[in-house]
Scaffold this motif. Structure first.
Motif, PDB file in Angstrom:
ATOM      1  N   ALA A 276       0.850  -1.190   0.000  1.00 44.41           N
ATOM      2  CA  ALA A 276       0.000   0.000   0.000  1.00 44.41           C
ATOM      3  C   ALA A 276       0.889   1.244   0.000  1.00 44.41           C
ATOM      4  N   ILE A 277       0.656   2.129  -0.974  1.00 45.00           N
ATOM      5  CA  ILE A 277       1.497   3.314  -1.163  1.00 45.00           C
ATOM      6  C   ILE A 277       0.655   4.561  -0.912  1.00 45.00           C
ATOM      7  N   PHE A 278       1.158   5.450  -0.039  1.00 44.35           N
ATOM      8  CA  PHE A 278       0.376   6.609   0.395  1.00 44.35           C
ATOM      9  C   PHE A 278       1.164   7.908   0.224  1.00 44.35           C
ATOM     10  N   ASN A 279       0.485   8.926  -0.257  1.00 39.32           N
ATOM     11  CA  ASN A 279       1.052  10.276  -0.302  1.00 39.32           C
ATOM     12  C   ASN A 279       0.771  10.961   1.037  1.00 39.32           C
ATOM     13  N   VAL A 280       1.736  10.919   1.948  1.00 46.84           N
ATOM     14  CA  VAL A 280       1.479  11.431   3.298  1.00 46.84           C
ATOM     15  C   VAL A 280       1.663  12.941   3.391  1.00 46.84           C
ATOM     16  N   ASP A 281       1.998  13.609   2.276  1.00 48.65           N
ATOM     17  CA  ASP A 281       1.913  15.071   2.262  1.00 48.65           C
ATOM     18  C   ASP A 281       0.468  15.528   2.391  1.00 48.65           C
ATOM     19  N   ASN A 282      -0.446  14.664   1.962  1.00 50.72           N
ATOM     20  CA  ASN A 282      -1.874  14.948   2.037  1.00 50.72           C
ATOM     21  C   ASN A 282      -2.411  14.447   3.370  1.00 50.72           C
ATOM     22  N   ALA A 283      -2.960  15.360   4.180  1.00 47.09           N
ATOM     23  CA  ALA A 283      -3.375  15.021   5.549  1.00 47.09           C
ATOM     24  C   ALA A 283      -4.424  13.920   5.575  1.00 47.09           C
ATOM     25  N   TYR A 284      -5.357  13.940   4.622  1.00 47.19           N
ATOM     26  CA  TYR A 284      -6.417  12.932   4.612  1.00 47.19           C
ATOM     27  C   TYR A 284      -5.872  11.554   4.248  1.00 47.19           C
ATOM     28  N   VAL A 285      -4.880  11.529   3.356  1.00 40.00           N
ATOM     29  CA  VAL A 285      -4.245  10.253   3.002  1.00 40.00           C
ATOM     30  C   VAL A 285      -3.389   9.759   4.163  1.00 40.00           C
ATOM     31  N   MET A 301       7.103  15.134   0.072  1.00 38.89           N
ATOM     32  CA  MET A 301       8.145  16.167  -0.002  1.00 38.89           C
ATOM     33  C   MET A 301       8.274  16.934   1.303  1.00 38.89           C
ATOM     34  N   ASP A 302       7.365  16.687   2.230  1.00 40.06           N
ATOM     35  CA  ASP A 302       7.415  17.313   3.548  1.00 40.06           C
ATOM     36  C   ASP A 302       8.340  16.497   4.435  1.00 40.06           C
ATOM     37  N   LEU A 303       9.566  16.967   4.599  1.00 40.63           N
ATOM     38  CA  LEU A 303      10.587  16.184   5.286  1.00 40.63           C
ATOM     39  C   LEU A 303      10.341  16.070   6.788  1.00 40.63           C
ATOM     40  N   ASP A 304       9.328  16.770   7.296  1.00 41.76           N
ATOM     41  CA  ASP A 304       8.967  16.622   8.707  1.00 41.76           C
ATOM     42  C   ASP A 304       8.173  15.340   8.948  1.00 41.76           C
ATOM     43  N   GLN A 305       7.708  14.713   7.863  1.00 44.06           N
ATOM     44  CA  GLN A 305       6.929  13.482   7.975  1.00 44.06           C
ATOM     45  C   GLN A 305       7.851  12.262   7.984  1.00 44.06           C
ATOM     46  N   ASP A 306       7.309  11.144   8.453  1.00 42.68           N
ATOM     47  CA  ASP A 306       8.016   9.864   8.401  1.00 42.68           C
ATOM     48  C   ASP A 306       7.866   9.317   6.986  1.00 42.68           C
ATOM     49  N   LYS A 342       5.189  21.642  -8.818  1.00 36.14           N
ATOM     50  CA  LYS A 342       5.649  20.810  -7.709  1.00 36.14           C
ATOM     51  C   LYS A 342       4.752  19.598  -7.508  1.00 36.14           C
ATOM     52  N   HIS A 343       3.452  19.754  -7.785  1.00 37.36           N
ATOM     53  CA  HIS A 343       2.538  18.624  -7.586  1.00 37.36           C
ATOM     54  C   HIS A 343       2.868  17.463  -8.524  1.00 37.36           C
ATOM     55  N   ASN A 344       3.479  17.760  -9.685  1.00 41.91           N
ATOM     56  CA  ASN A 344       3.874  16.675 -10.581  1.00 41.91           C
ATOM     57  C   ASN A 344       5.064  15.899 -10.025  1.00 41.91           C
ATOM     58  N   ILE A 345       5.880  16.543  -9.206  1.00 38.53           N
ATOM     59  CA  ILE A 345       6.945  15.810  -8.525  1.00 38.53           C
ATOM     60  C   ILE A 345       6.322  14.812  -7.549  1.00 38.53           C
ATOM     61  N   SER A 346       5.236  15.224  -6.906  1.00 30.27           N
ATOM     62  CA  SER A 346       4.522  14.302  -6.019  1.00 30.27           C
ATOM     63  C   SER A 346       4.018  13.087  -6.800  1.00 30.27           C
ATOM     64  N   ASN A 347       3.448  13.327  -7.992  1.00 28.40           N
ATOM     65  CA  ASN A 347       2.978  12.212  -8.817  1.00 28.40           C
ATOM     66  C   ASN A 347       4.135  11.315  -9.258  1.00 28.40           C
ATOM     67  N   LEU A 348       5.278  11.920  -9.575  1.00 24.66           N
ATOM     68  CA  LEU A 348       6.463  11.139  -9.960  1.00 24.66           C
ATOM     69  C   LEU A 348       6.956  10.295  -8.793  1.00 24.66           C
ATOM     70  N   LEU A 349       6.845  10.823  -7.579  1.00 26.77           N
ATOM     71  CA  LEU A 349       7.236  10.040  -6.401  1.00 26.77           C
ATOM     72  C   LEU A 349       6.335   8.811  -6.248  1.00 26.77           C
ATOM     73  N   ALA A 350       5.054   8.971  -6.519  1.00 27.40           N
ATOM     74  CA  ALA A 350       4.145   7.828  -6.455  1.00 27.40           C
ATOM     75  C   ALA A 350       4.570   6.764  -7.469  1.00 27.40           C
TER      76      ALA A 350
END
Length: 510
Positions: A276-285, A301-306, A342-350
């Motif tokens: 299971a792969i999650f975008n944890v930059d998004n609070a709801y995810v 991309m939020d380096l404060d997250q795990d 920047k949001h496309n970088i998030s998609n590339l990370l997924a």
């Protein structure tokens, strides 16, 4: 007797002629309601919501096939529904004609009959609902056959890796990015365009998924709880991705909690050894990731997250982006892309998470990222013949995506910046509020604003005015074509036009 027979024949010609004329008019215009029903996915519920918001008869008069962005496609299902629609219309007209045999002498019926036919013709957009409901058992039987065949085909492919991608937004872009990256190491089958329904997926599986394909990447869409489960049961994913959760289709979902529950159906469909792969930059995810009992990969991309997979040293420009990609147990690698925002970088990370979970190396992933092309109508940079740069973000719009598009537009320096938009739709009760916010944000970025539709864009106009945007730089057009003509008079070589959303045919301001 002869006189009575003559009058009887005249009445019959009168009533029959009016019925024939009515059928001719309805039959001639019958593709219009069929077109709208097709655009609404043949769902009577969604079609009725459209009827509620639109003056269908006036809209029918102004439709022409040359104006439709998504023309009517005469599929087998469309042909069956069209036939049933005309049969339903004919049955009602024949019933009225039979009634006239008993009432033909009465003066009130001479007047009331044409009125009935007139109302009947004006209400043609409603009769297709009955036709669709009458056809539903047959369509369900046909669809179930396609669905079962596709499901069995996937089940038999023990060697096939299946990736399911869902989210309120970003899923189509992520799907195509994933396919490009995976092609560095695998033979990949994906779904075209925004195919994400049971029938769309069944068609691809049955017709296109060949034995030599090693990975199937499927986009899963839904408009209500239970629909993700239905498509996940079909494709049987071993890897599931949730790209983002936000206020889309709120007129149907009503609450964010309902959207979370629906998207999580993908994760629940994974086997216990699935990923299971999650975008944890998004609070709801992130909330969903925290409660997941499968193996998880958390990206962002939020380096404060795990984070398991993340990007840093991010550089976003007007013509592309670069970032450092970090994968577990591998050295960081520099990634470069022509994608905007920047949001496309998030998609590339997924996409990178999916590739990593299938065993690809960081270098292979970076090579794939360099080859990724913009998805049509999703922040696609196009240079026009006059040297004007067009950022085509017309496919759809939501609060997060619109802000990302404005961020991309703002990256262009020392040129005129123009936005063309009809605003955002399908946001339910928050639609006016979000469009007013959009107006405020537009005012901080653009030199000129061209809105499409006087009534629908009122909230954006309020936002622009509240932010002090010069009113002489605001234009309101009635169509995208008119808006494009206005922008042509404002722009020169090097200037930038952002087209943010282009409403489907089922929206109008009649």
């Amino acid at each position: 007797m002869e006189k009575e027979l003559l009058f009887g024949l005249l009445y019959l010609v009168y009533y029959g002629g009016l019925a024939g004329l009515t059928y001719y008019i309805i039959q001639k215009n019958s593709p219009d309601p069929l077109h709208m029903m097709q655009l609404e996915g043949y769902q009577p519920r969604d079609y009725q919501l459209w009827l509620k918001d639109n003056k269908a008869f006036n809209f029918a008069l102004k439709i022409s096939s040359s104006q439709n962005k998504t023309p009517l496609v005469w599929t087998d299902r469309a042909k069956r529904l069209h036939k049933r629609h005309l049969e339903t219309i004919l049955l009602v007209l024949v019933s009225l004609l039979v009634l006239s045999i008993f009432l033909y002498k009465y003066f009130f019926w001479l007047i009331f009959y044409p009125l009935c036919l007139g109302v009947f013709a004006f209400s043609q957009f409603h009769w297709i609902i009955l036709a669709a409901k009458l056809n539903l058992p047959l369509e369900n039987k046909i669809n179930q056959g396609f669905y079962d065949t596709a499901k069995e085909k996937i089940r038999a492919r023990k060697d096939l890796s299946v990736v399911g991608i869902t989210g309120s937004f970003g899923k189509t872009s992520t799907k195509f990015m994933t396919a490009t990256i995976l092609e560095e190491a695998f033979k990949v089958q994906t779904t075209p365009s925004s195919f994400n329904t049971p029938m769309g997926l069944s068609k691809v599986i049955n017709n296109d998924l060949t034995e030599n394909k090693e990975v199937f990447v499927a986009e899963l869409g839904a408009k209500e709880p239970g629909e993700i489960k239905e498509v996940a049961d079909l494709v049987q994913p071993t890897i599931g991705v949730i790209t983002a959760i936000g206020p889309t289709h709120m007129h149907l979902f009503k609450t964010i909690a309902n959207i979370q529950k629906t998207k999580y159906e993908l994760i629940e469909a994974l086997p216990q050894d699935g990923v299971a792969i999650f975008n944890v930059d998004n609070a709801y995810v992130r909330e969903l990731a925290d409660g997941c009992d499968r193996k998880t990969i958390r990206y962002g991309m939020d380096l404060d997250q795990d984070l398991d997979v993340f990007a840093d040293q991010i550089q976003v420009g007007a013509l592309g982006s670069s970032f450092q990609l970090h994968l577990p147990g591998q050295d960081p690698v520099l990634c470069e892309t022509i994608l905007l925002g920047k949001h496309n970088i998030s998609n590339l990370l997924a996409a990178a998470c999916i590739a990593y979970s299938l065993g690809m190396t960081a270098d292979q992933i970076a090579a794939g990222i360099r080859k990724v092309q913009p998805v049509e109508h999703r922040l696609q940079l196009i240079q026009g013949p006059s040297g004007v740069n067009v950022i085509d973000d017309a496919f759809n719009s939501n609060p997060v995506g619109a802000r990302a598009a404005l961020e991309v537009l703002g990256a262009f320096q020392d040129v005129k910046k123009i936005i063309i938009t009809p605003g955002m739709v399908e946001l339910g009760d928050i639609e006016e509020e979000e469009n007013e916010k959009l107006g405020q944000e537009i005012a901080q970025v653009v030199d000129y604003c061209i809105l499409v539709g006087e009534k629908r864009t009122q909230p954006i106009q309020r936002g622009l005015k509240g932010a002090g945007f010069p009113q002489d730089r605001l234009f309101v057009a009635q169509s995208l074509d008119e808006a494009t003509q206005i922008s042509a008079h404002l722009t020169g070589p090097g200037d930038v036009v952002l087209i943010e959303n282009d409403l489907p045919d089922s929206y109008n301001e009649v």
